[in-house]
Design an enzyme around this catalytic site. Structure first.
Site, PDB file in Angstrom:
ATOM      1  N   ASP A 111       0.825  -1.198   0.000  1.00 28.08           N
ATOM      2  CA  ASP A 111       0.000   0.000   0.000  1.00 28.08           C
ATOM      3  C   ASP A 111       0.863   1.254   0.000  1.00 28.08           C
ATOM      4  O   ASP A 111       2.084   1.190   0.163  1.00 28.08           O
ATOM      5  CB  ASP A 111      -1.050   0.001   1.126  1.00 28.08           C
ATOM      6  CG  ASP A 111      -0.483   0.259   2.507  1.00 28.08           C
ATOM      7  OD1 ASP A 111       0.713   0.555   2.629  1.00 28.08           O
ATOM      8  OD2 ASP A 111      -1.256   0.178   3.470  1.00 28.08           O
ATOM      9  N   ILE A 112       0.214   2.385  -0.236  1.00 20.87           N
ATOM     10  CA  ILE A 112       0.913   3.661  -0.415  1.00 20.87           C
ATOM     11  C   ILE A 112       1.197   4.272   0.951  1.00 20.87           C
ATOM     12  O   ILE A 112       0.291   4.387   1.791  1.00 20.87           O
ATOM     13  CB  ILE A 112       0.062   4.624  -1.271  1.00 20.87           C
ATOM     14  CG1 ILE A 112      -0.251   3.979  -2.626  1.00 20.87           C
ATOM     15  CG2 ILE A 112       0.786   5.955  -1.462  1.00 20.87           C
ATOM     16  CD1 ILE A 112      -1.286   4.734  -3.431  1.00 20.87           C
TER      17      ILE A 112
ATOM     18  N   GLU B  44      -6.062   2.213  -0.562  1.00 19.33           N
ATOM     19  CA  GLU B  44      -4.746   2.385  -1.190  1.00 19.33           C
ATOM     20  C   GLU B  44      -3.926   1.105  -1.161  1.00 19.33           C
ATOM     21  O   GLU B  44      -2.719   1.122  -1.374  1.00 19.33           O
ATOM     22  CB  GLU B  44      -3.973   3.503  -0.492  1.00 19.33           C
ATOM     23  CG  GLU B  44      -3.556   3.236   0.935  1.00 19.33           C
ATOM     24  CD  GLU B  44      -4.585   3.647   1.956  1.00 19.33           C
ATOM     25  OE1 GLU B  44      -4.187   3.918   3.109  1.00 19.33           O
ATOM     26  OE2 GLU B  44      -5.784   3.708   1.632  1.00 19.33           O
TER      27      GLU B  44
END
Length: 294
Positions: free
Chosen positions: A171-172, A214
């Site tokens: 994920d970001i 995300e």
């Protein structure tokens, strides 16, 4: 911020010397509320905006009261921005006016419409609805539902033939801060760009999906933990070294990654996901922008 989506149908036509299509057409909502809804377009002009008097009402604070207009004439179908605050986008390009072609993506606020045209618009519409059941509307990679179904199938095959299978979850980093600092439209841009980067890096047999928010996932058939770790590190470095620029502003982006592989201690697909997810959070706790494989 609430999302609202909408769809649109237009009038007849034949191809002209300009190459623009003038057949029956429609806009299908592919991202936002009322996913898959279709609106018929009647007459020469229709308006899109936040106000309820518009032909197409998109009830979002980021949408202007009369945001854009759709025009139909003998040359085809075009969309025109009505000096909106946040702009009208066609295929991720901000436009003042643009002729629409089959397959164009139109973004107004946080809603995305797909322009469809053809001899059999109902057939095209139903094909698009089927596609929406497997593809994430924002990023245009596979969605969570397709990911889960594919992982179950690949896990069964790997066990049957005693073949390796790896899973990458990432994920970001600090994505909420990205949205807070640059805005949700910039956040959507980052999600789409990362999805495209990873999809282009993956093999044809790999499955790249948006798992939620995300977070993303990559199913890697015929790859063991070591090979998956190498691939994950390449993806991490690719994202770190990519320059993300939205409306002239540079957005620093990194990702954290967890990698797991199928083993005798993992009973099912859910266990494999939990294993990769645990390593993802270990990567985040360890400082982010890193890969954890064990």
């Amino acid at each position: 911020m609430r999302d609202e989506t909408i769809v649109t149908v237009i009038n007849k036509s034949d191809d002209t010397g300009s190459g623009l299509q003038k057949k029956d057409a429609c806009l299908v909502v592919i991202y936002g509320a009322e996913l898959g809804r279709k609106y018929n377009i009647h007459g020469r002009e229709m308006t899109i905006g936040r106000a309820t008097l518009n032909d197409i009402c998109v009830s979002q604070d980021s949408v202007s009261r009369t945001h854009a207009k759709i025009h139909v004439d003998d040359r085809g179908v075009r969309i025109r921005d009505n000096e909106s605050t946040n702009g009208t986008y066609v295929n991720d390009h901000k436009v003042h006016e643009a002729w629409l072609k089959d397959g164009d993506l139109i973004k107004i606020g946080r809603s995305i419409f797909k322009f469809l045209t053809g001899d059999n618009i109902e057939s095209s519409y139903h094909e698009e609805i089927y596609r929406l059941s497997t593809v994430d509307g924002l990023t245009q990679i596979f969605n969570k539902r397709y990911f889960i179904e594919t992982l179950d199938r690949e896990l069964s095959r790997a066990r049957r033939y005693d073949r390796p299978l790896a899973l990458v979850m990432f994920d970001i980093d600090h994505f909420k801060a990205c949205n807070d600092t640059y805005g949700h439209r910039a956040g959507d841009y980052v999600l789409r760009e990362i999805a495209m980067l990873v999809r282009d890096r993956a093999r044809k047999v790999d499955v790249v999906a948006r798992y939620g928010g995300e977070e993303f996932a990559i199913i890697l058939p015929e790859i063991d933990l070591s090979g998956a770790g190498v691939m994950a590190e390449k993806v991490r470095a690719l994202v770190e070294n990519t320059r993300f620029v939205f409306e002239g502003r540079h957005i620093p982006v990194t990702i954290s990654i967890g990698v797991s592989e199928l083993s005798h201690t993992l009973a099912n697909a859910d266990d494999l996901i939990k294993s990769a997810d645990a390593r993802l959070y270990k990567a985040k706790e360890g400082g982010r922008n890193r890969v954890v494989v064990d």
